[in-house]
Design a protein around this motif. Structure first.
Motif, PDB file in Angstrom:
ATOM      1  N   ALA A   1      44.175  28.056  28.219  1.00  0.00           N
ATOM      2  CA  ALA A   1      42.895  28.648  28.602  1.00  0.00           C
ATOM      3  C   ALA A   1      41.738  27.823  28.066  1.00  0.00           C
TER       4      ALA A   1
ATOM      5  N   SER B   1      35.189  42.305  30.210  1.00  0.00           N
ATOM      6  CA  SER B   1      36.364  41.726  30.871  1.00  0.00           C
ATOM      7  C   SER B   1      35.993  40.450  31.611  1.00  0.00           C
ATOM      8  N   ASP B   2      34.840  40.461  32.307  1.00  0.00           N
ATOM      9  CA  ASP B   2      34.368  39.253  32.994  1.00  0.00           C
ATOM     10  C   ASP B   2      34.250  38.094  32.015  1.00  0.00           C
TER      11      ASP B   2
ATOM     12  N   LEU C   1      37.493  36.725  30.766  1.00  0.00           N
ATOM     13  CA  LEU C   1      38.124  35.869  31.779  1.00  0.00           C
ATOM     14  C   LEU C   1      37.503  34.481  31.783  1.00  0.00           C
TER      15      LEU C   1
ATOM     16  N   ARG D   1      39.017  32.428  29.271  1.00  0.00           N
ATOM     17  CA  ARG D   1      40.368  32.024  29.640  1.00  0.00           C
ATOM     18  C   ARG D   1      40.361  30.953  30.738  1.00  0.00           C
TER      19      ARG D   1
ATOM     20  N   GLU E   1      39.351  31.614  33.795  1.00  0.00           N
ATOM     21  CA  GLU E   1      39.678  32.288  35.051  1.00  0.00           C
ATOM     22  C   GLU E   1      38.406  32.689  35.784  1.00  0.00           C
TER      23      GLU E   1
ATOM     24  N   SER F   1      39.307  38.193  38.653  1.00  0.00           N
ATOM     25  CA  SER F   1      40.739  37.903  38.621  1.00  0.00           C
ATOM     26  C   SER F   1      41.505  39.151  38.187  1.00  0.00           C
TER      27      SER F   1
ATOM     28  N   TYR G   1      43.920  39.311  36.147  1.00  0.00           N
ATOM     29  CA  TYR G   1      44.551  39.174  34.845  1.00  0.00           C
ATOM     30  C   TYR G   1      44.133  40.323  33.921  1.00  0.00           C
TER      31      TYR G   1
ATOM     32  N   VAL H   1      42.978  42.243  30.702  1.00  0.00           N
ATOM     33  CA  VAL H   1      42.142  41.991  29.530  1.00  0.00           C
ATOM     34  C   VAL H   1      42.275  43.187  28.608  1.00  0.00           C
TER      35      VAL H   1
ATOM     36  N   ASP I   1      40.635  41.566  23.139  1.00  0.00           N
ATOM     37  CA  ASP I   1      39.788  40.550  23.767  1.00  0.00           C
ATOM     38  C   ASP I   1      38.374  41.080  23.976  1.00  0.00           C
TER      39      ASP I   1
END
Length: 304
Positions: free
Chosen positions: A121, A237-238, A241, A244, A246, A250, A252, A254, A258
């Motif tokens: 990442a 969460s954004d 990402l 990471r 991403e 996405s 994925y 979280v 995190d």
């Protein structure tokens, strides 16, 4: 002469437990890194200064100076990505590690596959590698942003005055935009401005009222993301990402750790910018949603 290519990426591993050190060595070598091993905090700081690694891992409980102090010393001279590894799993320990200047905090025991994913990442975050291409381009020239006489939409409200500095025209803004992107000089710099805050993607430079502010790579990436997003809210969460490597939206997962790490990074970022969560000048919290830029001016905030 060996026919094998020498890895161009270097990782410094600072760990006094030989079993954990060997495991970390295996993970990084499998990821294509050349590794430098250290067993004390002092050795780790010296190794980072000598080898300029892309990534550094640090145990917390180290002989000599502990990992927290080692991070503080490393951050005075290096922007290596730092992953702290520790059996200390309390939230206060994690916040302390991130506040010291670490980019990530992994609790022991850890899964090698998880660590490998975190390493990958970091490598998907291109800004440090892109910046290195300009490392030999010489010192940054101070600039003074002025309105573009051929562009009636350009503003001078975010001008940054540096006596004797060359004038650079402010780029056009879209109606309602709250951050301006400015192309400067030889095209190697790309400044994003908000109020008296300016960030250059090419050289990893951040200025507040023409005063340079030192940020960790993670703090820089978070600030760049918020500036590029303008008034669009970015959730925790954004932002996780982004770290990471991403794309927004996405699928994925979280987790809460995190998200708490994002909170700690934003708190550190605000502190370094001289910002306040209660009366923000640059970054405001949208409760229950995330973070975004403040309006460009207090007048917009009052009447918008």
């Amino acid at each position: 002469m060996s026919g094998f290519a020498v890895p161009s990426k270097t990782a410094v591993i600072v760990e006094d437990d030989p079993d954990v050190r060997d495991l970390l060595d295996e993970v990084f070598c499998a990821a294509g890194f050349r590794t430098v091993l250290a067993t004390t905090g002092f050795e780790g700081v010296a190794a980072v200064q000598e080898h300029d690694p892309v990534i550094t891992t640090l145990d917390v409980n180290l002989p000599g100076i502990d990992g927290f102090e080692a991070v503080r010393r490393i951050r005075k001279t290096s922007d290596t990505y730092i992953i702290m590894l520790s059996a200390l799993a309390e939230e206060s320990d994690i916040v302390l590690g991130l506040s010291s200047g670490a980019d990530d905090y992994v609790t022991k025991p850890f899964r090698p596959r998880e660590l490998r994913a975190r390493i990958e990442a970091f490598m998907r975050r291109p800004r440090r590698l892109e910046r290195d291409a300009f490392a030999d381009s010489g010192p940054i020239t101070p600039i003074r942003l002025v309105p573009d006489p051929e562009n009636s939409d350009a503003e001078d409200s975010a001008a940054h005055e540096v006596p004797g500095a060359p004038e650079v025209a402010v780029a056009a803004r879209n109606p309602g935009a709250d951050a301006a992107i400015v192309a400067i000089g030889d095209g190697n710099a790309e400044w994003i401005s908000h109020r008296d805050l300016s960030l250059d993607l090419a050289t990893h430079t951040v200025l507040v009222a023409q005063r340079e502010v030192e940020l960790t790579p993670t703090e820089f990436d978070l600030l760049a993301t918020l500036l590029e997003s303008k008034r669009r809210v970015r959730s925790k969460s954004d932002l996780a990402l982004v770290l990471r490597g991403e794309a927004f939206g996405s699928s994925y997962y979280v987790g809460e750790p995190d998200k708490r790490a994002i909170e700690a990074h934003i708190a550190n970022l605000r502190r370094k910018l001289g910002d306040s969560s209660s009366e923000p000048n640059y970054i405001e919290t949208v409760r229950g949603v995330g973070y975004r830029l403040t309006p460009q001016s207090d007048a917009i905030a009052a009447f918008g």
